[in-house]
Design a protein around this motif. Structure first.
Motif, short mmCIF file in Angstrom:
data_model
loop_
_atom_site.label_atom_id
_atom_site.label_comp_id
_atom_site.label_asym_id
_atom_site.label_seq_id
_atom_site.Cartn_x
_atom_site.Cartn_y
_atom_site.Cartn_z
N HIS A 1 0.85 -1.21 0.00
CA HIS A 1 0.00 0.00 0.00
C HIS A 1 0.87 1.24 0.00
O HIS A 1 1.98 1.23 0.50
CB HIS A 1 -0.86 0.05 1.27
N ARG A 2 0.32 2.32 -0.53
CA ARG A 2 1.05 3.57 -0.55
C ARG A 2 0.47 4.54 0.47
O ARG A 2 -0.70 4.49 0.80
CB ARG A 2 0.98 4.22 -1.94
N ARG A 3 1.31 5.43 0.94
CA ARG A 3 0.91 6.58 1.73
C ARG A 3 -0.10 6.29 2.85
O ARG A 3 0.13 5.45 3.69
CB ARG A 3 0.35 7.66 0.79
N ASP A 4 -1.24 6.98 2.76
CA ASP A 4 -2.20 6.94 3.87
C ASP A 4 -2.69 5.54 4.17
O ASP A 4 -2.85 5.15 5.32
CB ASP A 4 -3.40 7.84 3.57
N LEU B 1 -1.19 2.74 3.76
CA LEU B 1 -0.17 1.98 4.47
C LEU B 1 -0.09 2.47 5.92
O LEU B 1 -0.05 1.67 6.86
CB LEU B 1 1.18 2.15 3.79
N ARG B 2 -0.11 3.77 6.11
CA ARG B 2 0.01 4.33 7.45
C ARG B 2 -1.16 3.86 8.31
O ARG B 2 -0.99 3.43 9.45
CB ARG B 2 0.05 5.87 7.38
N ARG B 3 -2.35 3.91 7.71
CA ARG B 3 -3.53 3.47 8.45
C ARG B 3 -3.43 1.98 8.81
O ARG B 3 -3.69 1.58 9.93
CB ARG B 3 -4.78 3.71 7.61
N ALA B 4 -2.98 1.20 7.81
CA ALA B 4 -2.87 -0.23 8.05
C ALA B 4 -1.88 -0.53 9.17
O ALA B 4 -2.13 -1.36 10.05
CB ALA B 4 -2.44 -0.94 6.77
N LEU B 5 -0.77 0.21 9.17
CA LEU B 5 0.24 0.00 10.20
C LEU B 5 -0.31 0.38 11.56
O LEU B 5 -0.17 -0.35 12.54
CB LEU B 5 1.50 0.80 9.88
N GLY C 1 -3.95 -6.47 4.75
CA GLY C 1 -3.89 -5.12 5.30
C GLY C 1 -2.76 -4.32 4.68
O GLY C 1 -2.81 -3.11 4.61
N LEU C 2 -1.71 -5.00 4.26
CA LEU C 2 -0.53 -4.32 3.73
C LEU C 2 -0.57 -4.19 2.21
O LEU C 2 0.04 -3.30 1.65
CB LEU C 2 0.73 -5.08 4.13
#
Length: 450
Positions: free
Chosen positions: A71-74, A76-80, A93-94
RNA sequence: GUGGCUAUAGCUCAGUUGGUUAGAGCACCAGAUUGUGGUUCUGGGGGUCGCGGGUUCAAAUCCCGUUAGCCACCCCA
């Protein structure tokens, strides 16, 4: 700084310079021509597919080798963030997309997605696929597959046709000695079941069996033991195999009511149909042929030559795959040729004809000739059908001629003030060294006639 | 995923039991009298010897680690 950046392509991927591209195009042109002669129509699908499309179609091994796109950007951040809070990050999720692993699964998706395709959809597809595998000789992470598939038919004629297309391509490329190994998933299943091997050990038993010609009976026996298969079962497996190898075994099996009867009947039908095509003389029944992809349900194929460790191509019937994308199941069969495998063997055997590349004539311009005159002459020669390169820089004649040699151009045309004035070109044959003044209009004829 | 081999110039490689400015061939560039190449001759550029650490007065060379590549298996196209 910039020197520390590696200039090599990523592992298992390659750059193709002019000579490579020419050889690839030579093969692809024949593949395409033959496929179209069988009535297959082209299809191209995206490089990237949704992971839900790809996962679970190839078996655990295949899922492992899928390239996933993070995932890119938001996203990925959200998933993390969410993953860390929940204490677990799951794969989807990733990443929810991945690179195409083969051309068969994208085809199945396409067939399910476009309901107005012909009832018998015969498509060919020549595109790269990606596998996160460890590269080796003849194995790459990015490679081209040349697929032909027929959906909508359960007839063994369809199976014979895809095998016929592959055999025709190989023969037209100059291969005479290849074998198309043939087996049937139902025969394998019956064999394993009758030997008393549990269903969950079926695939590992088949993988071991597939190595029979490489590691021998003792080797397979050993591997079966390691996989937890009892010695008695292994013995029964070999006995069943020997029986299958006897002349007339398929016919006897087909006549009976046993577990493998349907598979045997289908193989006989297939062989009978293929007798009318180039595939006929190359098809060889091999009861040990297994093949890894899990979606195969019926006949399975593999193309072999003696001087290649792996296979040049493979395929089979997969009547259940399209049904994974829609309610209505659609039968299908296909065959895939591995472009780089074919190229590898052709290269090793020196099978390429002389593929003319580069300019036929280098146009050299001397001092005192205007750029417009030089470009104009080049334009006239090109219009007459020649491949012409114009030496762009102003440089001494010796440098221009030396460059023609490195290009491998057979001719140079020298344009000096004299020639411009007389409307001629000093045409020099670089092999013989002969040089004559030829009117520009006649140059193409001279060069092509040489 | 398993086992083995290799790493020196753009490419193919040499470098002797550790010893001064690390070599060759090919390729590239420039010259051998000013419209003519391929052969030959001369000259030139280009390498902190994969990277990091260690042993030593001294390391391309010996040792450890690491990375990359190759080969054979496994699997596949």
């Amino acid at each position: 700084m910039s020197q520390s950046i590696s200039t090599k392509p990523p592992s298992g991927m390659r750059d193709f310079l002019a000579a490579d591209v020419q050889r690839r195009r030579h093969v692809l042109a024949i593949v395409q021509r033959v496929y179209e002669s069988f009535g297959f129509v082209p299809l191209e699908t995206p490089t990237i597919e949704n992971l839900t499309t790809l996962l679970g179609k190839y078996g655990p091994e295949g899922d492992q080798l899928l390239y996933r796109l993070l995932h890119r950007r938001d996203k990925l951040r959200r998933a993390l963030d969410e993953g860390l809070q929940a204490g677990a990050l799951d794969e989807l999720g990733l990443a929810d997309e991945g690179l195409r692993y083969d051309l068969t699964v994208p085809l199945a998706r396409v067939v399910a997605n476009y309901k107005d395709l012909p009832a018998f959809y015969k498509r060919y597809q020549i595109q790269p696929v990606w596998r996160a595998d460890r590269p080796a000789k003849g194995r790459f992470r990015e490679f081209y597959q040349c697929d032909v598939d027929i959906t909508g038919s359960q007839s063994m004629v369809a199976d014979a046709e895809v095998a016929g297309a592959i055999a025709t391509v190989l023969e037209q490329l100059g291969f005479a000695d290849f074998r198309i190994l043939l087996n049937h998933r139902e025969l394998l299943r019956a064999l394993v079941a009758e030997a008393g091997i549990e269903a969950e050990r079926e695939s590992s038993a088949l993988i071991a069996l597939d190595k029979l010609d490489k590691i021998g009976v003792d080797g397979v026996r050993k591997e079966l033991g390691e996989k937890g298969i009892a010695e008695a079962a292994a013995g029964a497996l070999f006995a069943g195999l020997d029986a299958m190898r006897e002349p007339g075994a398929l016919e006897r099996l087909a006549a009976g009511q046993g577990a493998g009867a349907n598979g045997a009947r289908e193989l006989l039908e297939l062989l009978a149909a293929a007798a009318g095509s180039p595939a006929g003389r190359h098809l060889t029944f091999d009861p040990t042929l297994a093949r890894g992809l899990s979606y195969y349900t019926g006949p399975i194929f593999e193309v072999q030559v003696d001087d290649l460790a792996g296979s040049m191509g493979g395929g089979g019937r997969y009547d259940g795959l399209i049904g994974m994308f829609q309610k209505q199941p659609v039968p299908a069969v296909g065959f895939s040729l591995g472009l780089e495998r074919v190229l590898l063997v052709m290269e090793q055997r020196g099978m390429f004809p002389d593929l003319g590349i580069g300019p036929q004539l280098l146009l050299c311009r001397m001092a005192g000739v205007s750029a417009a005159d030089a470009v104009g002459t080049a334009t006239a020669l090109r219009a007459a059908g020649l491949r012409v390169e114009l030496f762009a820089d102003e440089a001494p004649m010796k440098k221009q001629l030396a460059y023609a040699n490195t290009l491998g151009a057979p001719f140079v045309g020298i344009l000096g003030p004299q020639e411009v004035e007389q409307g001629v070109l000093a045409l020099k044959d670089l092999r013989s060294g002969e040089q004559v003044a030829v009117p520009v209009a006649e140059v193409a004829g001279r060069v092509q006639g040489a």
